[in-house]
Structure formats: C-alpha cells, structure tokens
Write an enzyme that holds these catalytic residues in place. Structure first.
Site, PDB file in Angstrom:
ATOM      1  CG  HIS A  56      -8.951  -1.007   2.596  1.00 19.19           C
ATOM      2  ND1 HIS A  56      -8.235  -0.848   1.448  1.00 19.19           N
ATOM      3  CD2 HIS A  56      -8.063  -1.439   3.521  1.00 19.19           C
ATOM      4  CE1 HIS A  56      -6.970  -1.183   1.657  1.00 19.19           C
ATOM      5  NE2 HIS A  56      -6.852  -1.544   2.907  1.00 19.19           N
ATOM      6  CE1 TYR A  71      -9.890  17.317  23.744  1.00 21.81           C
ATOM      7  CE2 TYR A  71      -7.750  17.017  22.735  1.00 21.81           C
ATOM      8  CZ  TYR A  71      -8.527  17.540  23.729  1.00 21.81           C
ATOM      9  OH  TYR A  71      -7.954  18.314  24.709  1.00 21.81           O
ATOM     10  CG  HIS A  99      -3.830   1.667   5.746  1.00 13.41           C
ATOM     11  ND1 HIS A  99      -5.177   1.953   5.706  1.00 13.41           N
ATOM     12  CD2 HIS A  99      -3.698   0.459   5.136  1.00 13.41           C
ATOM     13  CE1 HIS A  99      -5.815   0.953   5.114  1.00 13.41           C
ATOM     14  NE2 HIS A  99      -4.949   0.034   4.766  1.00 13.41           N
ATOM     15  CG  HIS A 122      -6.949  -3.527   7.305  1.00 19.00           C
ATOM     16  ND1 HIS A 122      -6.765  -4.682   6.585  1.00 19.00           N
ATOM     17  CD2 HIS A 122      -6.460  -2.513   6.536  1.00 19.00           C
ATOM     18  CE1 HIS A 122      -6.181  -4.385   5.417  1.00 19.00           C
ATOM     19  NE2 HIS A 122      -5.974  -3.079   5.377  1.00 19.00           N
ATOM     20  CD  GLU A 128      -3.005  -1.432   1.998  1.00 18.60           C
ATOM     21  OE1 GLU A 128      -2.573  -1.360   3.170  1.00 18.60           O
ATOM     22  OE2 GLU A 128      -4.148  -1.803   1.727  1.00 18.60           O
TER      23      GLU A 128
HETATM   24 ZN    ZN Z   1      -5.113  -1.839   3.906  1.00 21.69          ZN
END
Ligand code: ZN
Length: 215
Positions: free
Chosen positions: A160, A120, A93, A95, A74
């Site tokens: 995702h 926040y 990133h 999941h 990614e």
């Molecule tokens: Zn991912």
C-alpha cells in the site's frame, strides 16, 4: 505559523511530491496541526498535484469538522499518530512505488523494514515498522499504529504505502522522501552483496543523533 501560510505550505509540498512522481492520481494524503491545536487535512478524492488551500478539511481541537471538504478516507491513520505521538505536528502518506515494491519482498524484516544503507534514513526515520495488509480505510490500520505506542514515527503498510509523522509538515515530507529514496536504493542494490552499514556504524548514528531506536 499562520493558518494561511500553513495551508499554502501543505499544498506546495504535496504538489512538489506529486510532480516528482512520489504519489500519483488521487493517492496520498497529508495533515498538519494548526497553531490553535486543530488539524488541516487533504480532502477525500483529491490529487496531491491540485490541492486547494481554501478547501482543506479543517478540524477544531475537539476533532469536529468546521470547514473545507470532507477529509481523506485514511483519516484513522492520521488520528492514530496524533493520539499516540505528542510530538507529531504533521503526518504524510504516499503510494510511492519503490517502498511499496520493497514491502512485497519475502525477506524484509517487519520490525526494521529498511536495510541500513545510509545514515540519513536512520536519523530521519528511526526503525520503520512494516504493518500487514489492510483494506483501505480499515480502522484496524489506526489500531495497529496506536499499538506501537508512539515508539515509531514511520510505518509501512504492506502492498500500500508508507505513513510518516514529523514535528511539522516539512519534516514529515523530508522523512517520507528519505524512506522512498532508501527503498529505491534497497531495490537497486538487491542481490548485489552491497556493503550495508555495520551494526557498530548504525549504533554510532543512533547515539550521535539521538535517534529513537528501540531494540
Ligand atoms: Zn493509501
């Protein structure tokens, strides 16, 4: 910060998120700018729970891999943030369960993914853009992030997971945890007529804390 300390910090923060169930298995990826302007990136197929500081993918200032294992698939997502946001010092990133669940709900506003529940989330994330579904590793994901022209520090990939840029690793991790926590609150209060922040309250937070909040 020295590269040695940065490598340790990346692995420690990733493990902390893994240990708290914020991303499981070999999901999630993280990258950070080095003091020389290169990048350290979590390698492909690795688990956030077991990153090895010595094996992080190391890119030089020209984007050439000069050490460590091959980077996450990614990588285009990460590159897109660094290219479009000069302030980005790190990208994370995950999941993460609740934000992914929220991305599947039919009535979510794609331009402002998180409802205004707490100050926040607004302060740390600004408006979060919900991007469509892409096949994992599709370079079009990077194009979609680049298309935001650096106006957003946080995006949510539908079905995702979230991707967040910050000035450094700690800021990026704190911000993505705020995203996941707010998504969780949104699901917990869904359909309960919860009192969300009013437009005036949101405006006050944006002005007081100088939040990027394009209308
Ligand atoms: Zn991912």
């Amino acid at each position: 910060m020295s590269d040695t300390v940065l490598r340790e910090q990346i692995c420690n923060l990733a493990k902390s998120m893994f240990d708290r169930g914020l991303t499981g298995g070999s999901t999630g990826n993280i990258s950070a700018r080095t003091s020389e302007g290169g990048l350290l990136v979590s390698p492909t197929g690795t688990s956030f729970g077991r990153l090895d500081p010595a094996r992080l993918s190391h890119f030089d200032t020209h984007g050439k891999l000069v050490g460590g294992d091959p980077p996450t698939k990614e990588m285009p997502l990460h590159s897109a943030f660094y290219e479009s946001r000069s302030t980005a010092g790190a990208v994370v990133h995950l999941h993460s369960c609740h934000s992914v669940a929220l991305s599947m709900m039919p009535d979510v506003d794609p331009d402002n993914f998180l409802p205004p529940l707490t100050p926040y989330a607004i302060m740390k994330l600004g408006k979060v853009r919900l991007l469509p579904f892409f096949l994992p590793g599709d370079p079009a994901m990077g194009d979609a992030v680049r298309g935001l022209a650096g106006k957003r520090s946080a995006v949510m990939l539908a079905n995702h997971g979230p991707v967040v840029a910050g000035k450094d690793v700690e800021a990026a991790c704190n911000a993505i945890e705020e995203l996941e926590g707010t998504a969780r609150l949104a699901l917990l209060t869904r359909g309960m007529n919860a009192r969300i922040l009013t437009d005036d309250q949101v405006r006050d937070v944006v002005e007081r804390f100088d939040v990027e909040w394009d209308d």
